[in-house]
Write a protein that holds these residues in place. Structure first.
Motif, short mmCIF file in Angstrom:
data_model
loop_
_atom_site.label_atom_id
_atom_site.label_comp_id
_atom_site.label_asym_id
_atom_site.label_seq_id
_atom_site.Cartn_x
_atom_site.Cartn_y
_atom_site.Cartn_z
N ASP A 88 0.78 -1.36 0.03
CA ASP A 88 0.19 0.16 -0.05
C ASP A 88 0.83 1.31 -0.10
N GLY A 89 1.93 1.20 0.27
CA GLY A 89 3.01 2.45 0.38
C GLY A 89 2.93 2.76 1.92
N SER A 90 4.22 3.61 2.23
CA SER A 90 4.47 3.67 3.46
C SER A 90 3.70 4.77 4.33
N SER A 91 3.31 4.41 5.57
CA SER A 91 2.94 5.49 6.42
C SER A 91 3.62 6.39 6.85
N PHE A 92 5.09 6.38 6.56
CA PHE A 92 5.81 7.33 7.12
C PHE A 92 6.62 7.93 5.83
N PRO A 93 6.80 9.35 5.80
CA PRO A 93 7.85 9.95 4.54
C PRO A 93 8.97 9.33 4.96
N GLY A 94 9.66 9.35 3.89
CA GLY A 94 11.21 8.92 3.87
C GLY A 94 12.25 9.85 4.30
N ALA A 95 13.54 9.48 4.16
CA ALA A 95 14.45 10.25 4.72
C ALA A 95 14.70 11.81 4.12
N HIS A 96 13.99 11.94 2.92
CA HIS A 96 14.41 13.02 2.36
C HIS A 96 13.57 14.27 2.58
N ALA A 97 12.40 13.55 3.11
CA ALA A 97 11.11 14.46 3.34
C ALA A 97 11.37 15.12 4.94
N LEU A 98 12.12 13.96 5.48
CA LEU A 98 12.37 14.42 7.03
C LEU A 98 13.52 15.34 7.14
N ASP A 138 22.34 13.34 -10.53
CA ASP A 138 22.17 12.21 -11.50
C ASP A 138 22.22 11.04 -10.79
N ASN A 139 22.17 10.86 -9.35
CA ASN A 139 22.31 9.71 -8.73
C ASN A 139 21.06 8.83 -9.04
N PRO A 140 21.26 7.65 -9.50
CA PRO A 140 19.91 6.80 -9.72
C PRO A 140 19.37 5.98 -8.87
N VAL A 141 20.10 6.10 -7.82
CA VAL A 141 19.67 4.92 -6.83
C VAL A 141 19.43 5.41 -5.14
N ILE A 142 20.02 6.47 -4.86
CA ILE A 142 19.88 6.95 -3.47
C ILE A 142 18.57 8.07 -3.55
N GLY A 143 18.97 9.41 -4.08
CA GLY A 143 17.84 10.29 -4.41
C GLY A 143 17.12 10.54 -3.01
N THR A 144 15.98 10.12 -2.84
CA THR A 144 14.78 10.33 -1.80
C THR A 144 15.14 9.54 -0.40
N ARG A 145 16.06 8.69 -0.77
CA ARG A 145 16.48 7.87 0.39
C ARG A 145 17.43 8.51 1.38
N SER A 146 18.07 9.73 1.01
CA SER A 146 18.82 10.44 1.52
C SER A 146 18.36 11.74 2.29
N PHE A 147 18.59 11.87 3.56
CA PHE A 147 18.27 13.14 4.23
C PHE A 147 18.47 14.36 3.48
N GLY A 148 19.66 14.57 2.59
CA GLY A 148 19.71 15.78 1.86
C GLY A 148 21.29 15.83 1.45
N ASP A 149 21.48 16.87 0.88
CA ASP A 149 22.87 17.28 0.12
C ASP A 149 23.76 17.90 1.12
N ASP A 150 23.38 18.14 2.46
CA ASP A 150 24.25 18.92 3.25
C ASP A 150 24.63 17.83 4.25
N PRO A 151 25.82 17.77 4.67
CA PRO A 151 26.72 16.60 5.65
C PRO A 151 26.11 16.93 6.89
N ASP A 152 26.19 18.17 7.35
CA ASP A 152 25.57 18.31 8.77
C ASP A 152 24.19 18.02 8.85
N LEU A 153 23.30 18.37 7.95
CA LEU A 153 21.89 18.13 8.15
C LEU A 153 21.73 16.52 8.09
N VAL A 154 22.38 15.88 7.18
CA VAL A 154 22.31 14.36 6.96
C VAL A 154 22.80 13.75 8.45
N ALA A 155 23.67 14.26 8.98
CA ALA A 155 24.48 13.65 10.23
C ALA A 155 23.35 13.70 11.21
#
Length: 515
Positions: A88-98, A138-155
């Motif tokens: 059905d799809g997740s009840s939770f948004p993924g990392a990029h939304a968080l 152009d990343n074909p596999v990570i994308g929205t699975r990542s919290f973002g493009d800033d290292p400190d935010l991702v950390a």
């Protein structure tokens, strides 16, 4: 194939480090239960193993009865990558939304509720979160699975996710070390290469992993990618320089000082298997410092598992793998199994919350509206045109996504047309010329809602969207991938992910009916 004696300590250690996937939903295969009873330390579960939470609880009960210390692992990232809610799809948004919401307390709460649900189903390890800094459009596999493009935010969000997950007794596994964000190749299909120097690696890719190790993550998953600055010849999973020389090395020597369990990414992935084979790659991975071999993209059978066990035994006897290193890896698997069993016996103090409420709150907070404050001016029930990219192997083709179902609940009569990715050699302009008239014909005089997913990566999709907006300037555009492309259309929504709750948050805005 000559079977090793399963009572032999060397053979048992070789079996212990293997974590295969399997087919089955109602009951685990007899051979799998037998191997778990005889020392195999864990399994990987995928969407094909899940029908419902109740069914999964029964299935995992069989696995844990065979081995109470079993590492029962899944990829439950939330958002686009879900196993518990694959149908059905997740009840939770993924990392990029968080990451877009950027509230670590919210991330911690989402991970805690996700972990509580996993623990209730008998899952003991979660192959999440992704600690990759997604800085390559152009990343074909990570994308929205990542919290973002800033290292400190991702950390900070990686740490919050690990804390929330492990508070429920489910071990977190941060991935994909040393960082899969700056690639334009999917390691399921080929070997990616990261051409960064060591200084950049320290300042960018390693920041979230250092933070996760300091926060006590129980596991780290390696990446099948080439990092010439550390090892010009071997992908990270097979490289002593990456696993032992960087991940295990003391902090005082420039390493991360990690002493927990190192999982490999799936050893059937082409980045390793195409060159070294599964048997050869698995031997090299253990020798390099990995502890648990993930063999999970496809279901395995008893003969394949025993064959890989025997390949590890032969490598020890032939001097290609030290018996001490294999035993150390097996002991780390057993140690984590003891931790998960103790956590399960103690129970969790994490109270249940309304998953839909916390997930929807996060999705609403991640949603961006362009121009700010704009609203949709619907002419009747809208027509949703879903422009569908190719399948991401990590996500899986079976997980539904999009907007039409959620919008139809709020605006009865909503219709949808689905426009899949064309063949690779198709002319983008010709594809757009075919799609746009079909969309306009289906919509008639009604408002068009165009749903895209990473439109910047697909010329056919951007050409179709541009032509559609030119023909209908009042088109509503919903981007459900990473929003690298500039906003377009009369109303442009970015959800930062394609989870079911992300679609609901967007539908509320379009329908003018939040809550």
């Amino acid at each position: 194939m000559t079977a090793a004696n399963p009572s032999d300590s060397l053979s048992r250690d070789a079996l212990t480090v293997l974590q295969p996937a399997f087919d089955g939903t109602d009951s685990a295969p007899a051979w799998l239960l037998r191997l778990l009873e005889n020392g195999m330390s864990g399994v990987g579960l995928f969407g094909r193993n899940v029908v419902s939470a109740e069914q999964l609880t029964r299935l995992n009960g069989q696995l844990l009865a065979a081995n109470p210390h079993a590492l029962v692992a899944v990829d439950e990232e939330g958002g686009d990558v879900t196993r518990l809610e694959v149908a059905d799809g997740s009840s939770f948004p993924g990392a990029h939304a968080l990451g877009a919401a950027d509230d670590p307390d919210l991330t911690r709460a989402v991970a805690a509720e996700m972990g509580r649900r996993l623990a209730a189903c008998g899952v003991t390890v979660n192959w999440a979160p992704s600690a990759d800094v997604n800085n390559n459009p152009d990343n074909p596999v990570i994308g929205t699975r990542s919290f973002g493009d800033d290292p400190d935010l991702v950390a900070r969000h990686t740490v919050a996710f690990v804390q929330g997950m492990q508070a429920t007794g489910v071990a977190a596994c941060v991935k994909h070390f040393p960082g899969h964000g700056d690639t334009d190749v999917d390691s399921h299909l080929a070997l990616p290469r990261i051409g960064v120097d060591l200084d950049t690696l320290q300042r960018r890719e390693l920041v979230p992993f250092r933070a996760a190790v300091a926060a006590g993550t129980r596991c780290v998953m390696s990446a099948h990618l080439l990092l010439p600055a550390l090892d010009p010849d071997l992908p990270g999973t097979l490289s002593p320089a990456v696993l032992h020389g960087l991940l295990r090395a003391p902090v005082a020597e420039g390493g991360l000082g990690f002493d927990g369990l190192i999982y490999t990414d799936g050893m059937e992935m082409e980045a390793v298997a195409a060159t070294h084979g599964i048997d050869g790659g698995s031997v090299m991975a253990i020798a390099a410092g990995a502890d648990a071999i993930c063999i999970g993209g496809t279901a395995w059978d008893e003969g394949q598992v025993l064959g890989l066990r025997d390949a590890l035994v032969r490598a020890v006897r032939e001097g290609r793998l030290s018996e001490e290193r294999l035993h150390e890896a097996a002991e780390r698997c057993r140690e984590l199994g003891r931790w998960t069993a103790a956590a399960r016996a103690a129970g969790t103090t994490t109270p249940a919350v309304d998953a839909e409420a916390i997930g929807l709150d996060a999705a609403r907070r991640a949603l961006r509206v362009h121009p700010a404050g704009a609203t949709a001016q619907l002419r009747g029930a809208p027509h949703v045109a879903s422009l569908v990219p190719g399948t991401n192997i990590a996500v899986g083709a079976e997980t539904p996504w999009g907007l039409a179902a959620e919008l139809r609940e709020r605006v009865p009569g909503t219709t949808e047309s689905v426009h899949p990715a064309p063949e690779a050699d198709a002319d983008p302009a010709a594809v757009a010329a075919a799609h746009v008239p079909a969309i306009l014909d289906a919509a008639g005089d009604r408002t068009v809602v165009a749903v895209v997913r990473g439109v910047h990566r697909y010329r056919w999709m951007s050409d179709t969207l541009d032509a559609l907006v030119a023909a209908r300037p009042d088109t509503v555009v919903v981007e459900m991938g990473v929003p690298f492309a500039p906003p377009t259309g009369a109303l442009h929504l970015t959800t930062h992910g394609a989870a079911r709750v992300c679609g609901r948050a967007a539908a509320e805005v379009i329908a003018g009916s939040p809550g």
